[in-house]
Motif scaffolding. Structure first.
Motif, PDB file in Angstrom:
ATOM      1  N   ILE A 363       0.652  -1.323   0.005  1.00  0.00           N
ATOM      2  CA  ILE A 363      -0.182  -0.016  -0.033  1.00  0.00           C
ATOM      3  C   ILE A 363       1.033   1.228   0.057  1.00  0.00           C
ATOM      4  O   ILE A 363       0.766   2.078  -0.827  1.00  0.00           O
ATOM      5  CB  ILE A 363      -1.081  -0.011   1.293  1.00  0.00           C
ATOM      6  CG1 ILE A 363      -1.739  -1.247   1.178  1.00  0.00           C
ATOM      7  CG2 ILE A 363      -1.389   1.423   1.327  1.00  0.00           C
ATOM      8  CD1 ILE A 363      -2.727  -1.406   2.240  1.00  0.00           C
ATOM      9  N   LYS A 364       1.874   1.426   0.945  1.00  0.00           N
ATOM     10  CA  LYS A 364       2.641   2.372   0.928  1.00  0.00           C
ATOM     11  C   LYS A 364       3.536   2.636  -0.189  1.00  0.00           C
ATOM     12  O   LYS A 364       3.924   3.968  -0.657  1.00  0.00           O
ATOM     13  CB  LYS A 364       3.519   2.678   2.069  1.00  0.00           C
ATOM     14  CG  LYS A 364       2.639   2.673   3.627  1.00  0.00           C
ATOM     15  CD  LYS A 364       3.453   2.853   4.771  1.00  0.00           C
ATOM     16  CE  LYS A 364       2.312   3.069   6.022  1.00  0.00           C
ATOM     17  NZ  LYS A 364       3.464   3.324   7.147  1.00  0.00           N
ATOM     18  N   SER A 365       4.174   1.483  -0.796  1.00  0.00           N
ATOM     19  CA  SER A 365       5.187   1.693  -1.897  1.00  0.00           C
ATOM     20  C   SER A 365       4.546   2.343  -3.119  1.00  0.00           C
ATOM     21  O   SER A 365       5.000   3.070  -3.877  1.00  0.00           O
ATOM     22  CB  SER A 365       5.729   0.540  -2.258  1.00  0.00           C
ATOM     23  OG  SER A 365       4.907  -0.609  -2.541  1.00  0.00           O
ATOM     24  N   ILE A 366       3.203   1.713  -3.260  1.00  0.00           N
ATOM     25  CA  ILE A 366       2.319   2.102  -4.308  1.00  0.00           C
ATOM     26  C   ILE A 366       1.995   3.686  -4.034  1.00  0.00           C
ATOM     27  O   ILE A 366       1.845   4.390  -5.193  1.00  0.00           O
ATOM     28  CB  ILE A 366       0.993   1.369  -4.824  1.00  0.00           C
ATOM     29  CG1 ILE A 366       1.712  -0.040  -5.160  1.00  0.00           C
ATOM     30  CG2 ILE A 366       0.177   1.748  -5.684  1.00  0.00           C
ATOM     31  CD1 ILE A 366       0.453  -1.182  -5.076  1.00  0.00           C
ATOM     32  N   ARG A 367       1.517   4.120  -3.110  1.00  0.00           N
ATOM     33  CA  ARG A 367       1.150   5.326  -2.834  1.00  0.00           C
ATOM     34  C   ARG A 367       2.196   6.231  -2.948  1.00  0.00           C
ATOM     35  O   ARG A 367       1.994   7.349  -3.508  1.00  0.00           O
ATOM     36  CB  ARG A 367       0.475   5.430  -1.462  1.00  0.00           C
ATOM     37  CG  ARG A 367       0.159   6.826  -0.941  1.00  0.00           C
ATOM     38  CD  ARG A 367      -0.510   6.806   0.651  1.00  0.00           C
ATOM     39  NE  ARG A 367      -1.439   5.841   0.667  1.00  0.00           N
ATOM     40  CZ  ARG A 367      -2.128   5.260   1.870  1.00  0.00           C
ATOM     41  NH1 ARG A 367      -1.548   5.591   2.967  1.00  0.00           N
ATOM     42  NH2 ARG A 367      -3.087   4.219   1.917  1.00  0.00           N
ATOM     43  N   GLN A 368       3.467   5.841  -2.213  1.00  0.00           N
ATOM     44  CA  GLN A 368       4.714   7.031  -2.681  1.00  0.00           C
ATOM     45  C   GLN A 368       5.099   6.859  -3.834  1.00  0.00           C
ATOM     46  O   GLN A 368       5.951   7.666  -4.266  1.00  0.00           O
ATOM     47  CB  GLN A 368       5.761   6.598  -1.540  1.00  0.00           C
ATOM     48  CG  GLN A 368       5.206   6.637  -0.117  1.00  0.00           C
ATOM     49  CD  GLN A 368       6.148   6.132   1.043  1.00  0.00           C
ATOM     50  OE1 GLN A 368       7.469   5.908   0.767  1.00  0.00           O
ATOM     51  NE2 GLN A 368       5.690   6.001   2.242  1.00  0.00           N
ATOM     52  N   ARG A 369       4.993   5.824  -4.823  1.00  0.00           N
ATOM     53  CA  ARG A 369       5.518   5.610  -5.949  1.00  0.00           C
ATOM     54  C   ARG A 369       6.857   5.598  -5.934  1.00  0.00           C
ATOM     55  O   ARG A 369       7.710   6.159  -6.824  1.00  0.00           O
ATOM     56  CB  ARG A 369       4.786   6.642  -7.085  1.00  0.00           C
ATOM     57  CG  ARG A 369       3.440   6.536  -7.064  1.00  0.00           C
ATOM     58  CD  ARG A 369       2.831   7.655  -7.748  1.00  0.00           C
ATOM     59  NE  ARG A 369       3.491   7.659  -9.135  1.00  0.00           N
ATOM     60  CZ  ARG A 369       3.498   8.699 -10.040  1.00  0.00           C
ATOM     61  NH1 ARG A 369       2.930  10.047  -9.538  1.00  0.00           N
ATOM     62  NH2 ARG A 369       4.071   8.857 -11.324  1.00  0.00           N
ATOM     63  N   ASP A 370       7.625   4.969  -4.967  1.00  0.00           N
ATOM     64  CA  ASP A 370       9.045   5.187  -4.871  1.00  0.00           C
ATOM     65  C   ASP A 370       9.493   3.546  -5.580  1.00  0.00           C
ATOM     66  O   ASP A 370       9.194   2.601  -4.985  1.00  0.00           O
ATOM     67  CB  ASP A 370       9.433   5.082  -3.316  1.00  0.00           C
ATOM     68  CG  ASP A 370      11.009   5.324  -3.176  1.00  0.00           C
ATOM     69  OD1 ASP A 370      11.600   4.226  -3.774  1.00  0.00           O
ATOM     70  OD2 ASP A 370      11.326   6.290  -2.589  1.00  0.00           O
ATOM     71  N   THR A 411       7.241  11.677   4.081  1.00  0.00           N
ATOM     72  CA  THR A 411       6.922  11.877   2.864  1.00  0.00           C
ATOM     73  C   THR A 411       6.420  13.503   2.596  1.00  0.00           C
ATOM     74  O   THR A 411       5.990  13.802   1.433  1.00  0.00           O
ATOM     75  CB  THR A 411       5.757  11.106   2.431  1.00  0.00           C
ATOM     76  OG1 THR A 411       4.690  11.108   3.238  1.00  0.00           O
ATOM     77  CG2 THR A 411       6.320   9.563   2.381  1.00  0.00           C
ATOM     78  N   SER A 412       6.052  14.242   3.535  1.00  0.00           N
ATOM     79  CA  SER A 412       5.503  15.323   3.667  1.00  0.00           C
ATOM     80  C   SER A 412       6.313  16.630   3.248  1.00  0.00           C
ATOM     81  O   SER A 412       5.950  17.690   3.076  1.00  0.00           O
ATOM     82  CB  SER A 412       4.734  15.804   5.011  1.00  0.00           C
ATOM     83  OG  SER A 412       5.672  15.895   6.031  1.00  0.00           O
ATOM     84  N   ILE A 413       7.717  16.240   3.455  1.00  0.00           N
ATOM     85  CA  ILE A 413       8.826  17.279   3.346  1.00  0.00           C
ATOM     86  C   ILE A 413       9.240  16.856   1.777  1.00  0.00           C
ATOM     87  O   ILE A 413      10.047  15.937   1.515  1.00  0.00           O
ATOM     88  CB  ILE A 413       9.930  17.088   4.108  1.00  0.00           C
ATOM     89  CG1 ILE A 413       9.228  17.521   5.495  1.00  0.00           C
ATOM     90  CG2 ILE A 413      11.027  18.035   3.832  1.00  0.00           C
ATOM     91  CD1 ILE A 413      10.237  17.332   6.845  1.00  0.00           C
ATOM     92  N   PRO A 414       9.146  17.785   0.763  1.00  0.00           N
ATOM     93  CA  PRO A 414       9.769  17.532  -0.357  1.00  0.00           C
ATOM     94  C   PRO A 414      11.380  17.451  -0.722  1.00  0.00           C
ATOM     95  O   PRO A 414      11.937  18.040   0.193  1.00  0.00           O
ATOM     96  CB  PRO A 414       9.140  18.670  -1.410  1.00  0.00           C
ATOM     97  CG  PRO A 414       8.939  19.747  -0.489  1.00  0.00           C
ATOM     98  CD  PRO A 414       8.596  19.035   0.778  1.00  0.00           C
ATOM     99  N   ASN A 415      12.118  16.757  -1.470  1.00  0.00           N
ATOM    100  CA  ASN A 415      13.471  16.797  -1.566  1.00  0.00           C
ATOM    101  C   ASN A 415      13.895  17.187  -2.822  1.00  0.00           C
ATOM    102  O   ASN A 415      13.833  16.876  -3.825  1.00  0.00           O
ATOM    103  CB  ASN A 415      13.654  15.348  -1.380  1.00  0.00           C
ATOM    104  CG  ASN A 415      15.375  15.312  -1.380  1.00  0.00           C
ATOM    105  OD1 ASN A 415      16.097  16.058  -1.252  1.00  0.00           O
ATOM    106  ND2 ASN A 415      15.890  14.070  -1.793  1.00  0.00           N
TER     107      ASN A 415
END
Length: 423
Positions: A363-370, A411-415
């Protein structure tokens, strides 16, 4: 201590995490030392620590607590106690992560780069060792599979580490010349390790990487990726081809190999009543045989609900090997499937928790698309069908550390310096 005070404490924690991952191919003493350094880095940073309610981090802790509880009904308490000392990573690492601040993408990249470069060093050392052994014996087997890294370290587990390091460098946002060279080394080494499962999954991840690079119009990495694919098809020699081909030998009828060895078909691995010392199981038929005896053991002990105690199944497996008159080798192997391994040891709750761990990652890997998170999730979910990942300390440390890192990313802080590698 003066040196530690001069550097940022978060960098010290990141370096310790990187070293803990880097210690995976080393003897277990080094893994424990690296764990100690990680704990020290957290203690030194006590002022920055703050409890966070990351529910995902509680799942491995609950899994370990269930392992402890299994002592109450274990059919082999000594084996269960031994496992609890080996599996303590399920408890310690998530506990410290519960107090570590969320990890930025930049910090994660630092950790993975330390890990990737250390795997390059390990690959070169193994290749040098194989070359020396080849010149002594003249046997090319030293360059392949377990012979390349030794059976104790195990080619399957090294493949997991090398594959992750390769995908990390492949998708690195800004590469230096040495990063391209290291990418070649890692992928070549992965091919030589000959793990069918890991190779196929890595090729899938390479495909996603190629699509991403096309999307963001990165021509040089695309060319490099294609060159990697073409050049690394060369090491697919006869020996590696045989590792794939053996799985597709007649699946319904046994086949007699050279020296009178009988290759057991998948069908007969499930149905055949008697075997003998000449019967050989390839990877697929062996897994079917293990599922078969798992079902028999659970029925005989009426243990589907509670299990028979974590890591307590080996004597029962040995009994089945003797009963079926197989070679002693098969009595010393575990189920080679983490799902049924957890089911056997911990019952219904055991397999449910393993599924939840993997489902959370999906769920998290798909949501984050990492891409790297996705690769880790696909790799571990798949490898658990063919290996008892949690039965080896290297497997436990590999899974738990990366599970905690990926589930602790902020995930809330952009890099902005290193944009994330999106699927």
């Amino acid at each position: 201590m003066n040196f530690i005070k001069k550097i940022k404490k978060e960098i010290f924690i990141d370096c310790c995490l990187g070293l803990l991952l880097a210690s995976l191919p080393l003897p277990f003493g080094f893994i424990n030392i690296a764990l100690g350094l990680f704990i020290i880095s957290c203690i030194i940073s006590y002022k920055e620590l703050k409890f966070n309610r990351n529910i995902a981090l509680f799942i491995p802790i609950i899994y370990y607590c269930l392992c402890v509880f299994s002592l109450a009904f274990s059919i082999d308490t000594q084996a269960t106690l031994k496992y609890l000392s080996k599996g303590i990573f399920f408890l310690i690492i998530p506990l410290f992560f519960l107090f570590i601040p969320k990890l930025s993408k930049e910090r994660c990249l630092r950790i993975f780069d330390i890990f990737s470069y250390s795997m390059v060093v390990a690959s070169i050392i193994y290749l040098i060792r194989a070359t020396i052994n080849y010149y002594i014996s003249g046997d090319t087997d030293h360059f392949f599979y377990h012979s390349l890294v030794t059976l104790d370290v195990n080619a399957i587990y090294i493949s997991l580490f090398i594959g992750l390091a390769f995908i990390n460098l492949l998708n690195k946002a800004s590469k230096k010349i040495y990063d391209y060279i290291f990418t070649f080394i890692l992928f070549g080494f992965l091919i030589l390790l000959s793990s069918k499962n890991v190779i196929v999954i890595t090729l899938i991840a390479m495909g996603f990487s190629l699509l991403r690079l096309i999307k963001i119009k990165q021509k040089k990495p695309i060319i490099a990726l294609l060159i990697v694919g073409i050049l690394m098809s060369i090491p697919l020699s006869k020996k590696i081809y045989e590792r794939f081909d053996l799985e597709f030998i007649n699946t319904s009828e046994n086949v007699v190999l050279e020296n009178g060895i009988i290759n057991v078909s998948i069908k007969n691995a499930w149905d055949q009543k008697h075997f003998d010392g000449n019967h050989y199981f390839n990877g697929s038929s062996f897994r079917v045989y293990q599922i078969r005896i798992f079902n028999e053991i659970m029925q005989e002990n009426n243990s589907y609900l509670t299990g028979i105690g974590v890591s307590a199944e080996q004597e029962k497996i040995k009994e089945k090997q003797i009963n079926y008159e197989l070679d002693n080798y098969y009595g010393d192997l575990n189920f080679h499937n983490q799902y049924i391994q957890s089911f056997a040891g911990l019952g219904v709750m055991g397999i449910i928790l393993v599924v939840i761990l993997n489902l959370n990652n999906w769920i998290k890997s798909i949501r984050q698309r990492d891409i790297l998170f996705f690769y880790f999730t696909l790799l571990t979910t798949s490898i658990m069908f063919t290996e008892s990942l949690f039965e080896r300390q290297r497997g436990i440390v590999f899974f738990v550390i990366l599970y905690c890192i990926f589930n602790q990313i902020n995930t809330s802080i952009p890099n902005t310096k290193n944009p994330p590698n999106k699927l």
